[in-house]
Design a protein around this motif. Structure first.
Motif, mmCIF file in Angstrom:
data_model
loop_
_atom_site.group_PDB
_atom_site.id
_atom_site.type_symbol
_atom_site.label_atom_id
_atom_site.label_comp_id
_atom_site.label_asym_id
_atom_site.label_seq_id
_atom_site.Cartn_x
_atom_site.Cartn_y
_atom_site.Cartn_z
ATOM 1 N N TRP A 1 0.860 -1.176 0.000
ATOM 2 C CA TRP A 1 0.000 0.000 0.000
ATOM 3 C C TRP A 1 0.899 1.229 0.000
ATOM 4 C CZ3 TRP A 1 -5.082 -0.791 -0.632
ATOM 5 C CH2 TRP A 1 -5.632 -2.004 -0.244
ATOM 6 N N GLY A 2 0.517 2.256 -0.753
ATOM 7 C CA GLY A 2 1.351 3.448 -0.814
ATOM 8 C C GLY A 2 2.500 3.254 -1.787
ATOM 9 N N PRO A 3 3.661 3.866 -1.521
ATOM 10 C CA PRO A 3 4.785 3.771 -2.453
ATOM 11 C C PRO A 3 5.416 2.386 -2.477
ATOM 12 C CG PRO A 3 5.435 4.933 -0.464
ATOM 13 C CD PRO A 3 3.962 4.718 -0.355
ATOM 14 N N ASN A 4 5.672 1.895 -3.674
ATOM 15 C CA ASN A 4 6.424 0.659 -3.892
ATOM 16 C C ASN A 4 7.753 1.070 -4.510
ATOM 17 O OD1 ASN A 4 4.420 -2.064 -3.867
ATOM 18 N ND2 ASN A 4 3.398 -0.095 -3.985
ATOM 19 N N HIS A 5 8.842 0.901 -3.771
ATOM 20 C CA HIS A 5 10.127 1.443 -4.194
ATOM 21 C C HIS A 5 10.916 0.471 -5.078
ATOM 22 C CE1 HIS A 5 10.002 5.142 -1.864
ATOM 23 N NE2 HIS A 5 9.461 4.457 -0.884
ATOM 24 N N ALA A 6 11.425 1.023 -6.168
ATOM 25 C CA ALA A 6 12.252 0.252 -7.100
ATOM 26 C C ALA A 6 13.584 0.965 -7.305
ATOM 27 C CB ALA A 6 11.531 0.090 -8.440
ATOM 28 N N ALA A 7 14.496 0.280 -7.979
ATOM 29 C CA ALA A 7 15.787 0.871 -8.348
ATOM 30 C C ALA A 7 16.073 0.503 -9.798
ATOM 31 C CB ALA A 7 16.903 0.350 -7.436
ATOM 32 N N ASP A 8 16.500 1.486 -10.588
ATOM 33 C CA ASP A 8 16.722 1.280 -12.017
ATOM 34 C C ASP A 8 18.135 1.659 -12.428
ATOM 35 O OD1 ASP A 8 14.171 0.333 -13.050
ATOM 36 O OD2 ASP A 8 13.371 2.267 -12.424
ATOM 37 N N PRO A 9 18.962 0.671 -12.799
ATOM 38 C CA PRO A 9 20.308 0.972 -13.292
ATOM 39 C C PRO A 9 20.292 1.220 -14.801
ATOM 40 C CG PRO A 9 20.063 -1.388 -13.038
ATOM 41 C CD PRO A 9 18.733 -0.776 -12.677
ATOM 42 N N ILE A 10 20.660 2.415 -15.210
ATOM 43 C CA ILE A 10 20.731 2.735 -16.643
ATOM 44 C C ILE A 10 22.190 2.551 -17.049
ATOM 45 C CG2 ILE A 10 20.226 4.447 -18.417
ATOM 46 C CD1 ILE A 10 18.475 5.839 -16.239
ATOM 47 N N VAL A 11 22.485 1.401 -17.645
ATOM 48 C CA VAL A 11 23.851 1.050 -18.028
ATOM 49 C C VAL A 11 24.063 1.455 -19.477
ATOM 50 C CG1 VAL A 11 25.502 -0.830 -18.318
ATOM 51 C CG2 VAL A 11 23.931 -0.835 -16.361
ATOM 52 N N THR A 12 25.065 2.297 -19.719
ATOM 53 C CA THR A 12 25.267 2.854 -21.053
ATOM 54 C C THR A 12 26.701 2.692 -21.548
ATOM 55 O OG1 THR A 12 25.703 5.045 -20.092
ATOM 56 C CG2 THR A 12 23.435 4.577 -20.782
ATOM 57 N N ARG A 13 26.845 2.820 -22.855
ATOM 58 C CA ARG A 13 28.147 2.848 -23.532
ATOM 59 C C ARG A 13 27.965 3.672 -24.793
ATOM 60 N NH1 ARG A 13 28.464 -3.230 -26.375
ATOM 61 N NH2 ARG A 13 26.893 -2.796 -27.990
ATOM 62 N N TRP A 14 29.061 4.042 -25.430
ATOM 63 C CA TRP A 14 28.980 4.740 -26.708
ATOM 64 C C TRP A 14 28.866 3.721 -27.838
ATOM 65 C CZ3 TRP A 14 27.671 9.381 -25.856
ATOM 66 C CH2 TRP A 14 28.232 10.135 -24.813
ATOM 67 N N LYS A 15 28.049 4.019 -28.829
ATOM 68 C CA LYS A 15 27.942 3.153 -29.996
ATOM 69 C C LYS A 15 29.227 3.267 -30.809
ATOM 70 C CE LYS A 15 24.960 2.066 -33.935
ATOM 71 N NZ LYS A 15 23.695 2.386 -34.657
ATOM 72 N N ARG A 16 29.771 2.134 -31.243
ATOM 73 C CA ARG A 16 31.036 2.122 -31.987
ATOM 74 C C ARG A 16 30.895 1.328 -33.284
ATOM 75 N NH1 ARG A 16 35.277 3.866 -28.628
ATOM 76 N NH2 ARG A 16 34.583 4.180 -26.455
ATOM 77 N N ASN A 17 31.708 1.702 -34.280
ATOM 78 C CA ASN A 17 31.699 0.978 -35.546
ATOM 79 C C ASN A 17 32.666 -0.213 -35.476
ATOM 80 O OD1 ASN A 17 34.309 2.039 -35.848
ATOM 81 N ND2 ASN A 17 33.619 3.698 -37.207
ATOM 82 N N ASP A 18 32.831 -0.900 -36.594
ATOM 83 C CA ASP A 18 33.675 -2.103 -36.627
ATOM 84 C C ASP A 18 35.129 -1.801 -36.297
ATOM 85 O OD1 ASP A 18 31.455 -3.550 -37.283
ATOM 86 O OD2 ASP A 18 31.840 -3.510 -39.458
ATOM 87 N N GLN A 19 35.541 -0.542 -36.481
ATOM 88 C CA GLN A 19 36.927 -0.155 -36.173
ATOM 89 C C GLN A 19 37.076 0.326 -34.728
ATOM 90 O OE1 GLN A 19 35.404 0.969 -39.242
ATOM 91 N NE2 GLN A 19 36.318 -0.966 -39.990
ATOM 92 N N GLY A 20 35.974 0.340 -33.992
ATOM 93 C CA GLY A 20 36.035 0.750 -32.595
ATOM 94 C C GLY A 20 35.870 2.233 -32.371
ATOM 95 N N ALA A 21 35.614 2.999 -33.446
ATOM 96 C CA ALA A 21 35.433 4.442 -33.299
ATOM 97 C C ALA A 21 33.994 4.756 -32.891
ATOM 98 C CB ALA A 21 35.766 5.149 -34.614
ATOM 99 N N ILE A 22 33.834 5.783 -32.064
ATOM 100 C CA ILE A 22 32.510 6.182 -31.623
ATOM 101 C C ILE A 22 31.699 6.715 -32.809
ATOM 102 C CG2 ILE A 22 31.210 7.785 -30.166
ATOM 103 C CD1 ILE A 22 33.480 7.682 -28.168
ATOM 104 N N VAL A 23 30.452 6.276 -32.910
ATOM 105 C CA VAL A 23 29.566 6.687 -34.006
ATOM 106 C C VAL A 23 28.820 7.953 -33.598
ATOM 107 C CG1 VAL A 23 27.608 6.030 -35.447
ATOM 108 C CG2 VAL A 23 29.283 4.294 -34.744
ATOM 109 N N THR A 24 28.836 8.933 -34.474
ATOM 110 C CA THR A 24 28.103 10.168 -34.217
ATOM 111 C C THR A 24 26.900 10.275 -35.150
ATOM 112 O OG1 THR A 24 29.460 11.428 -35.789
ATOM 113 C CG2 THR A 24 30.185 11.377 -33.485
ATOM 114 N N ASN A 25 25.903 11.018 -34.730
ATOM 115 C CA ASN A 25 24.752 11.254 -35.582
ATOM 116 C C ASN A 25 25.085 12.343 -36.591
ATOM 117 O OD1 ASN A 25 22.107 13.092 -35.989
ATOM 118 N ND2 ASN A 25 21.516 10.944 -35.801
ATOM 119 N N PRO A 26 24.837 12.117 -37.877
ATOM 120 C CA PRO A 26 25.215 13.095 -38.902
ATOM 121 C C PRO A 26 24.490 14.431 -38.784
ATOM 122 C CG PRO A 26 23.848 11.362 -39.843
ATOM 123 C CD PRO A 26 24.209 10.915 -38.470
ATOM 124 N N THR A 27 23.317 14.427 -38.188
ATOM 125 C CA THR A 27 22.537 15.661 -38.081
ATOM 126 C C THR A 27 22.983 16.508 -36.899
ATOM 127 O OG1 THR A 27 20.610 14.591 -39.090
ATOM 128 C CG2 THR A 27 20.227 16.642 -37.864
#
Length: 307
Positions: A141-167
């Protein structure tokens, strides 16, 4: 340019900065609060895994401060809740007397949004009406507490370089997302905080169980999580299970693998309540469970990544 116009430049810059901050979502923690935020997922639909239809609630009728004389929500608590060791007993009760708005033994009944009100001995959802009373499928009853881990990395191409958005020219961020088994939506691999448990323990446990499915891999990510994450949100979750008397709140932290050499190299495998798991590109088209996309956007802002 006149001197009077020059003197206004600092003020104009400040206003533009504040406007950009508000629009970007960086102030989400302060916006998701009673009297401002109108939840969407937990209104005007069939309650999950049931045949119970919520009582209709319009945007103008969400807040408790707004009169709604005809409001008559059905009462529903999922049958599978009864007798569970992790769940509260039914209310009202002669023997079960929760200590609302405080630490009740090892159960945290505090809300991140301050003191919530009671009606007929039951806590009221701080955001407002949901069209359903009772507990639904939530344990507390009332608040039900959770925890959320947002695990991130940079997107990389086949050569291991970070991919950027062209726009935008900004780096593309990827996150670990699981597909929930209950509604098939993609989500942050989080879970419920056990009574008396430190949130940091929940974060590590849930990520390991939901996204790795092997408890022996916990040691492989122990150091990664020990380095600490950045808290990006703490508060109400627009969860489809919420009711007038029980609701989800979470603490969300971002754990970022900058060079992709840690968890970014681990093989992901769905476990626990997940149907599938993957590294997902993060952008404005991202559709996630509840208001998880808004929480993830906080990470994007902090990392100055593409959106």
């Amino acid at each position: 340019m006149k001197s009077s116009e020059l003197s206004l430049l600092p003020l104009l810059c400040l206003l533009l900065t504040l406007e950009k901050t508000l629009i970007s979502g960086q102030m989400m923690s302060s916006l998701v609060k009673p009297g401002i935020f109108r939840h969407l997922m937990c209104r005007n639909n069939m309650y999950p895994r049931s045949s119970v239809l919520r009582y209709p609630v319009s945007d103008d009728q969400v807040f408790w401060s707004e009169p709604y004389s005809d409001y008559c929500p059905p009462v529903y608590t999922s049958p599978h809740i009864g007798g569970q060791v992790w769940a509260d007993p039914p209310l009202p009760s002669d023997t079960f007397r929760p200590q609302w708005n405080q630490l009740d033994g090892q159960v945290n009944r505090k809300s991140f949004h301050g003191a919530y009100k009671l009606k007929d001995g039951l806590p009221l959802n701080p955001i407002g009406r949901t069209g359903l009373s009772g507990r639904g499928s939530l344990g507390r009853w009332g608040p039900n507490h959770a925890a959320d881990p947002i695990v991130t990395r940079w997107k990389r191409n086949d050569q291991g370089a970070i991919v950027t958005n062209p726009t935008t020219g900004k780096n593309i961020l990827q996150m670990v997302a699981i597909q929930r088994s209950d509604n098939k939506l993609w989500a942050i691999p989080g879970g419920m905080v056990d009574p008396g448990e430190n949130v940091s323990v929940t974060l590590k446990r849930e990520f390991t169980e939901e996204a790795l499915n092997f408890t022996d891999k916990a040691n492989m990510v122990e150091q990664f999580f020990k380095e600490g994450g950045v808290q990006v949100y703490q508060g109400y979750v627009d969860d489809f299970r919420n009711t007038d008397n029980a609701w989800m709140e979470t603490t969300a932290l971002n754990f970022h693998d900058e060079d992709g050499s840690k968890v970014g190299q681990l093989e992901l495998m769905a476990g626990d309540d997940a149907t599938s798991v993957r590294w997902t590109d993060v952008d404005s088209d991202l559709k996630l469970h509840a208001n998880h996309a808004d929480i993830v956007r906080e990470v994007v802002i902090r990392r100055n990544a593409h959106w």
